[in-house]
Design a protein around this motif. Structure first.
Motif, short mmCIF file in Angstrom:
data_model
loop_
_atom_site.label_atom_id
_atom_site.label_comp_id
_atom_site.label_asym_id
_atom_site.label_seq_id
_atom_site.Cartn_x
_atom_site.Cartn_y
_atom_site.Cartn_z
N UNK A 159 -1.59 -2.70 -3.10
CA UNK A 159 -0.14 -2.35 -3.58
C UNK A 159 0.56 -3.79 -4.24
N UNK A 160 0.17 -5.16 -3.69
CA UNK A 160 1.35 -6.23 -3.39
C UNK A 160 0.52 -6.98 -4.22
N UNK A 161 -1.12 -7.03 -4.38
CA UNK A 161 -1.35 -8.09 -4.99
C UNK A 161 -2.03 -7.18 -6.36
N UNK A 234 2.37 -6.47 -8.51
CA UNK A 234 0.75 -6.74 -9.14
C UNK A 234 0.35 -7.96 -10.09
N UNK A 235 -0.63 -7.73 -10.47
CA UNK A 235 -1.02 -9.38 -11.87
C UNK A 235 -0.31 -8.91 -13.04
N UNK A 236 0.96 -7.94 -12.86
CA UNK A 236 0.94 -8.34 -14.36
C UNK A 236 2.58 -9.02 -14.25
N UNK A 308 8.03 -7.37 -3.45
CA UNK A 308 7.02 -6.31 -2.78
C UNK A 308 8.16 -5.56 -1.05
N UNK A 309 7.83 -4.19 -1.93
CA UNK A 309 8.57 -3.56 -0.79
C UNK A 309 6.96 -2.77 -0.05
N UNK A 310 7.69 -2.78 1.31
CA UNK A 310 6.53 -2.51 2.38
C UNK A 310 6.95 -1.03 1.96
N UNK A 311 7.94 -0.38 2.17
CA UNK A 311 8.55 0.97 2.72
C UNK A 311 8.98 1.06 1.38
N UNK A 312 8.95 1.46 0.11
CA UNK A 312 9.53 1.92 -0.98
C UNK A 312 10.33 3.66 -0.70
N UNK A 313 11.51 3.40 -1.11
CA UNK A 313 12.39 4.86 -1.50
C UNK A 313 12.04 5.44 -3.34
N UNK A 314 12.14 6.82 -2.65
CA UNK A 314 12.49 6.82 -4.14
C UNK A 314 13.12 6.59 -5.26
N UNK A 315 12.55 6.04 -6.40
CA UNK A 315 13.46 5.65 -7.64
C UNK A 315 13.86 6.28 -8.56
N UNK A 316 14.85 6.20 -8.93
CA UNK A 316 15.18 7.04 -10.04
C UNK A 316 13.90 6.58 -11.16
N UNK A 317 13.41 7.39 -12.46
CA UNK A 317 12.75 6.81 -13.02
C UNK A 317 13.62 6.12 -14.42
N UNK A 318 14.76 6.76 -14.57
CA UNK A 318 15.68 6.93 -15.27
C UNK A 318 16.21 5.11 -15.55
#
Length: 326
Positions: A159-161, A234-236, A308-318
């Protein structure tokens, strides 16, 4: 007779271990050869035959290189090597992020993380000199896998790369093979002082956070980072300096703070692992941690940054992108 043979083997192991701890790579190679069969038997008993067992054996060799200075009972190095393989194999099965030594071998604590291993290991500067010989696409996965505290699982590195897990496996395999060759090629070369570089990187990280809290993050980026700095996901490419400043200023305004946990520093890349402290009124504003993965230009300035967030939380799409990149 069996006891006498075992005692001779123990004495020979002790001599080779002390030589390896003094920086003799040939001695370490002999130790790995002496115990390869036993190490592989442990890997096969847990993982079965296949690529995973091969990966664990490669990981174990690098771990031994980094941490041979930790061995307190040189005569028991065989048990130490097998335990490294056992821990790595079990970690792979449960998708854990790092191997740990066991108490019954009476090894020193590694609570301070991989950086402490590097600072204690007389070969640390040599290892980092060899890492610089790798191409950037191989160097980043190897450093994440073996020298960070929270971005070491294959899925996290992928995910990081911004690449598939299979690509991570392939790049790690290639990277470890090329690192072995680079270690041999750089054995007699002058090696920079990694401890000083890490110390300087820690200071820079804290100064960066202080500048952000005082409203001078943009000024610091202008003075110290490359004018072509790019934020990547990522690569973007998702933005440049303006996006970084806006995102940091937004987080500071929202009461979010970061605290340095661990730093990795080479000539061509630096990694800052941070804990994120959210405001009490919004404890899930950001994930609990973030790693700043920074590629440096020839002048040592940050040129490319991945957050990079190793332990992501649910982020609102808005939420807009600039409010969630930090």
């Amino acid at each position: 007779m069996i006891r006498e043979v075992a005692e001779v083997a123990r004495v020979e192991d002790a001599a080779l271990t002390r030589a390896a701890q003094a920086g003799e790579i040939a001695a370490l190679g002999l130790l790995l050869e002496r115990h390869r069969a036993g190490m592989r038997a442990v890997a096969l008993s847990i993982l079965g035959p296949g690529a995973d067992a091969d990966d664990v054996m490669q990981d174990a060799a690098l771990t031994a290189l980094r941490r041979i200075g930790d061995v307190r009972d040189p005569g028991a190095v065989g048990a130490w090597l097998r335990m490294i393989v056992r821990n790595a194999s079990r970690s792979l099965l449960r998708n854990a992020v790092a191997t740990r030594p066991v108490d019954d071998l009476q090894l020193p604590s590694t609570a301070a993380g991989p950086e402490q291993w590097l600072e204690q290991n007389a070969m640390r500067d040599w290892v980092w000199e060899a890492l610089e010989e790798l191409s950037p696409v191989l160097r980043m996965p190897v450093v994440l896998r073996h020298f960070t505290t929270g971005v070491t699982a294959y899925e996290q590195i992928a995910r990081a790369c911004g690449v598939p897990v299979g690509t991570v496996r392939s790049r790690l395999s290639q990277g470890r093979a090329k690192l072995a060759a680079a270690l041999a090629a750089t054995a007699d070369a002058p090696h920079a002082n990694v401890e000083e570089r890490v110390r300087a990187s820690r200071i820079e990280a804290r100064e960066t956070l202080d500048a952000a809290e005082s409203g001078h993050f943009g000024k610091l980026l202008t003075e110290r980072w490359s004018p072509e700095v790019a934020l990547l996901r990522g690569n973007d490419r998702v933005g440049g300096r303006d996006v970084l400043v806006r995102a940091m200023d937004n987080d500071i305004e929202d009461g979010v703070r970061q605290s340095l946990v661990h730093a990795v520093a080479g000539r061509s890349l630096s990694i800052w692992e941070m804990d994120i402290i959210n405001p009490a009124f919004d404890p899930e504003h950001c994930p609990p941690s973030v790693a700043w993965l920074m590629t440096l230009d020839d002048a040592g300035r940050v040129h490319r940054l991945r957050l990079f967030h190793p332990r992501p939380v649910q982020v609102l799409e808005s939420l807009p992108v600039v409010e969630s990149v930090m």
